[in-house]
Design a protein around this motif. Structure first.
Motif: not given
Length: 105
Positions: A12-16
């Motif tokens: 989730g953090h990488l995608i954001a």
């Protein structure tokens, strides 16, 4: 084994970060994806990846592929960071590439 919420949080953090307006943040995210996928590909050559790690990589493969093909990445992030991340993800999860590619077209 990775605790269940950890791979989802990492993904989730990488995608954001890929969608962040600062190029440095997106570039760092793609470099992190590249390093993660590269390490996973090297590990997978010796043993099967844990299911949580395989799912994380498959999700990242889909999202990075979509960002590259959908044109949502800034042009400076497409090559080399985006291409490197995508190729490393394909090497880490080759059995998922056809499925992901089919869903992107």
């Amino acid at each position: 084994a990775l605790p269940a919420p950890l791979p989802a949080a990492i993904g989730g953090h990488l995608i954001a970060a890929l969608a962040h307006h600062e190029l440095a943040v997106g570039g760092a995210a793609l470099d992190t994806v590249f390093q993660l996928a590269r390490s996973a590909a090297l590990c997978a050559a010796q043993a099967e990846l844990p299911a949580a790690a395989a799912e994380l990589l498959a999700g990242l493969l889909q999202r990075v592929g979509l960002a590259l093909l959908g044109g949502s990445l800034h042009p400076e992030l497409v090559d080399p960071p985006g291409g490197n991340a995508l190729l490393a993800l394909i090497a880490a999860a080759p059995h998922r590439w056809h499925e992901v590619a089919s869903s992107l077209v």
